[in-house]
Design an enzyme around this catalytic site. Structure first.
Site, PDB file in Angstrom:
ATOM      1  N   LYS A 128       0.825  -1.214   0.000  1.00 49.39           N
ATOM      2  CA  LYS A 128       0.000   0.000   0.000  1.00 49.39           C
ATOM      3  C   LYS A 128       0.849   1.250   0.000  1.00 49.39           C
ATOM      4  O   LYS A 128       0.437   2.279  -0.535  1.00 49.39           O
ATOM      5  CB  LYS A 128      -0.942   0.018   1.208  1.00 49.39           C
ATOM      6  CG  LYS A 128      -2.148  -0.884   1.040  1.00 49.39           C
ATOM      7  CD  LYS A 128      -3.333  -0.377   1.858  1.00 49.39           C
ATOM      8  CE  LYS A 128      -4.526  -1.283   1.676  1.00 49.39           C
ATOM      9  NZ  LYS A 128      -5.691  -0.835   2.469  1.00 49.39           N
ATOM     10  N   LYS A 159      -6.471 -10.783  -7.136  1.00 45.80           N
ATOM     11  CA  LYS A 159      -7.742 -10.853  -6.420  1.00 45.80           C
ATOM     12  C   LYS A 159      -8.699  -9.778  -6.949  1.00 45.80           C
ATOM     13  O   LYS A 159      -8.249  -8.680  -7.287  1.00 45.80           O
ATOM     14  CB  LYS A 159      -7.432 -10.603  -4.938  1.00 45.80           C
ATOM     15  CG  LYS A 159      -8.558 -10.868  -3.979  1.00 45.80           C
ATOM     16  CD  LYS A 159      -8.072 -10.722  -2.542  1.00 45.80           C
ATOM     17  CE  LYS A 159      -9.024  -9.848  -1.753  1.00 45.80           C
ATOM     18  NZ  LYS A 159      -8.720  -9.756  -0.323  1.00 45.80           N
ATOM     19  N   LYS A 179     -11.814  -3.667  -5.452  1.00 44.75           N
ATOM     20  CA  LYS A 179     -12.588  -2.467  -5.776  1.00 44.75           C
ATOM     21  C   LYS A 179     -11.713  -1.388  -6.399  1.00 44.75           C
ATOM     22  O   LYS A 179     -12.227  -0.453  -6.998  1.00 44.75           O
ATOM     23  CB  LYS A 179     -13.331  -1.948  -4.539  1.00 44.75           C
ATOM     24  CG  LYS A 179     -12.514  -1.882  -3.269  1.00 44.75           C
ATOM     25  CD  LYS A 179     -13.438  -1.855  -2.041  1.00 44.75           C
ATOM     26  CE  LYS A 179     -12.651  -2.078  -0.755  1.00 44.75           C
ATOM     27  NZ  LYS A 179     -13.480  -2.412   0.390  1.00 44.75           N
TER      28      LYS A 179
END
Ligand code: TRP
Length: 334
Positions: free
Chosen positions: A118, A200, A203
């Site tokens: 991240k 995966k 969103k």
């Protein structure tokens, strides 16, 4: 007849309201939560405090937090059976988070693979909140003395850290926290991106991602465009046919059919038949959930009563743990 009272095991899990819920969150998490709600004592949280580790639009965050609750309910989570609440409504999460941060090593947090990923994605905004987020997650779990934490593979390392923190604290101050276990249910389908089936479903990748609230025509379009391969056969082969394998997983999860049944059904038929069939199965699976969410979203008073009751119940449990912790570490009783 002798009656045996067996204490139910407690479960805690949460999803960040940082985006709309996806087919992946439904098939990989929420569907399992629904299956667990009778057998366990469950707390299902909307972890808004985790969501602000990366920048959020305030109006969207507020709307999504409530919409997520409506969608939890529409998916079959019963507010009478589970404690469903919004994390920021229970200030004990932040309080215990601070304490646990003083029992967590900088080096441990530096090793978290999600932090590394991240902080690359948000290189211009690497906050200390993003860094200490696993400590807040540990507080979420330990506040409620949870036994089991249903999470995806990507959260296993955070649950491991939570266990280490709990054991360390228990070692210094005597037994305080239940040491939780991660619980990666066998029946959970791991749904991958439709555009990039090595990753995966996320969103943050809207094209490869089906949202719970997508309209039927959007769902169909996304499935018709799903990445496949240049063969013809509808066969499960994760290594060589990642796209088709993912579509098969989704089809089986949506219809309840086995892989063998699905493969047999599409034997000799091309992807031009298979892909819309998967789309239609998902449309039919999602239709009642979308309609029910829309209905519940209109009932603001009901939603408010659910999250208020959830927070009150959660606070009651959280306070028990937090006062024990404060006493053990030497804070003066208020
Ligand atoms: N970190 C989790 C995620 O991003 C969400 C989460 C926060 C969570 N607190 C939790 C999951 C506690 C399980 C238990 O997916």
């Amino acid at each position: 007849m002798e009656e045996k009272i067996i204490k139910k095991k407690r479960i805690f899990s949460g999803i960040q309201p940082s985006g709309e819920l996806t087919l992946g969150s439904y098939m990989g998490a929420i569907k399992n939560w629904v299956a667990l709600q009778d057998e366990y004592e469950c707390l299902y949280c909307i972890v808004d405090m985790h969501a602000i580790t990366v920048r959020q639009d305030p109006a969207l965050l507020r709307r999504r937090s409530v919409a997520q609750l409506a969608q939890y309910i529409a998916c079959g989570l019963d507010p009478q059976k589970n404690i469903m609440f919004i994390q920021s409504h229970v200030p004990q999460h932040a309080e215990l988070g601070w304490v646990l941060g003083c029992y967590t090593q900088f080096g441990e947090l530096s090793r978290m693979t999600q932090f590394k990923a991240k902080s690359q994605q948000h290189a211009d905004n690497i906050t200390s909140g993003l860094f200490t987020y696993p400590v807040l997650m540990a507080a979420d779990i330990l506040l409620y003395q949870a036994d089991l934490v249903p999470v995806g593979e990507d959260q296993r390392q955070h649950v491991e850290l939570c266990r280490d923190i709990a054991q360390r604290f228990n070692g210094v101050y005597s037994d305080t926290f239940t040491v939780p276990e991660s619980f990666i249910p066998k029946m959970g389908a791991r749904v991958m991106s439709l555009g990039n089936p090595e990753n995966k479903m996320s969103k943050s990748d809207p094209d490869g991602c089906v949202f719970l609230m997508d309209k039927p025509e959007d769902i169909m379009r996304k499935f018709k465009r799903a990445v496949t391969d240049c063969e013809m056969a509808v066969k499960y082969d994760k290594v060589n046919k990642a796209g088709i394998s993912n579509l098969l997983t989704i089809y089986c999860a949506a219809t309840g059919k086995t892989l063998e049944e699905a493969e047999a059904e599409f034997e000799g038929q091309g992807y031009g038949v298979f892909k819309p069939a998967v789309g239609e199965a998902v449309v039919e699976l999602m239709r009642p959930i979308r309609e029910e969410s829309e209905r519940i979203m209109k009932d603001k008073a009901y939603l408010e009563s659910v999250y208020k009751e959830g927070a009150a119940h959660a606070q009651y449990l959280a306070n028990k743990t937090l006062s024990k912790v404060y006493r053990k570490i030497g804070f003066v009783a208020r």
